[in-house]
Design a protein around this motif. Structure first.
Motif, mmCIF file in Angstrom:
data_model
loop_
_atom_site.group_PDB
_atom_site.id
_atom_site.type_symbol
_atom_site.label_atom_id
_atom_site.label_comp_id
_atom_site.label_asym_id
_atom_site.label_seq_id
_atom_site.Cartn_x
_atom_site.Cartn_y
_atom_site.Cartn_z
ATOM 1 N N UNK A 1 57.747 53.443 80.658
ATOM 2 C CA UNK A 1 56.814 54.010 81.714
ATOM 3 C C UNK A 1 57.009 52.905 82.587
ATOM 4 N N UNK A 2 57.460 53.296 83.952
ATOM 5 C CA UNK A 2 57.631 52.326 85.015
ATOM 6 C C UNK A 2 57.286 52.854 86.387
ATOM 7 N N UNK A 3 56.928 50.989 86.850
ATOM 8 C CA UNK A 3 56.237 51.460 88.012
ATOM 9 C C UNK A 3 55.724 50.206 88.728
ATOM 10 N N UNK A 4 55.007 50.365 89.684
ATOM 11 C CA UNK A 4 54.201 48.586 90.211
ATOM 12 C C UNK A 4 52.976 48.084 89.158
ATOM 13 N N UNK A 5 52.965 46.971 89.025
ATOM 14 C CA UNK A 5 52.351 46.460 88.176
ATOM 15 C C UNK A 5 51.098 47.031 88.459
ATOM 16 N N UNK A 6 50.376 47.550 89.478
ATOM 17 C CA UNK A 6 48.675 48.207 89.505
ATOM 18 C C UNK A 6 49.210 49.402 89.110
ATOM 19 N N UNK A 7 49.562 49.993 89.262
ATOM 20 C CA UNK A 7 49.716 51.688 88.745
ATOM 21 C C UNK A 7 49.768 51.691 87.193
ATOM 22 N N UNK A 8 50.966 50.926 86.661
ATOM 23 C CA UNK A 8 51.194 50.396 85.361
ATOM 24 C C UNK A 8 49.636 50.284 84.799
#
Length: 191
Positions: free
Chosen positions: A166-173
């Motif tokens: 699972x990867x993404x902008x820190x806020x999304x994660x």
């Protein structure tokens, strides 16, 4: 003489058709149950799990069982390479960590844990920093993405390792961390 020239072409055509058929039988396809929020299972992995309703099942992609689109620019990729395939979990976790440029001196940038889910060992890694966004056949950087995060889980299932990345902008994660943990907690051996 003419027959001798045609025979290699027939053999080549038969080989190509044979490769095409064998690839399609080895390519695991997700099965989605109607009315269930993206419940996914494949006979080949020996596992089932339930993804959150908010996560959308994305397009089929090479080397993946499934790809979920998560929030703003987030993605959960699920990989399975077959029994005895996929490599050592430690090496995979190290590779995932190397896909990030970590903040200097930050001991908080990488965390590793283990948990048991229904008798299966799950290795979990949490990495924060600048994601190098690897892609393409040589996995070269597609451009740095600052303030990104990776939550990864490697499950030693009944038919081999299954990889959840699972990867993404820190806020999304961060906004979807509980949902990720719930998905991992829903893992079961297929019946």
């Amino acid at each position: 003489m003419r027959t001798l020239c045609i025979l290699p072409l027939v053999a080549l055509l038969a080989a190509l058709l044979g490769c095409q058929n064998s690839a399609s039988t080895q390519d695991p396809q997700p099965k989605t149950s109607p009315g269930v929020a993206a419940e996914l299972t494949t006979e080949s992995t020996g596992l089932t799990w339930t993804a959150p309703k908010e996560w959308k099942l994305g397009e089929k992609r090479p080397m993946r069982i499934a790809t979920y689109v998560v929030g703003e620019k987030g993605e959960l990729a699920v990989f399975y390479f077959g029994e005895g395939q996929g490599g050592d979990p430690d090496l995979n976790i190290d590779r995932w960590k190397r896909q990030f440029k970590l903040p200097e001196g930050s001991k908080e940038a990488v965390k590793e844990t283990k948990r048991e889910v229904r008798g299966m060992t799950v290795r979990i890694v949490d990495v924060r920093g600048t994601y190098t966004n690897p892609g393409g056949p040589m996995m070269e950087s597609q451009g740095d993405l600052p303030d990104y995060r990776l939550l990864g889980a490697i499950v030693m299932g009944p038919k081999g390792s299954v990889f959840f990345k699972f990867t993404g902008p820190a806020k999304t994660v961060a906004d979807n961390e509980k949902a990720f943990n719930a998905l991992i907690g829903s893992l079961e051996k297929a019946k």
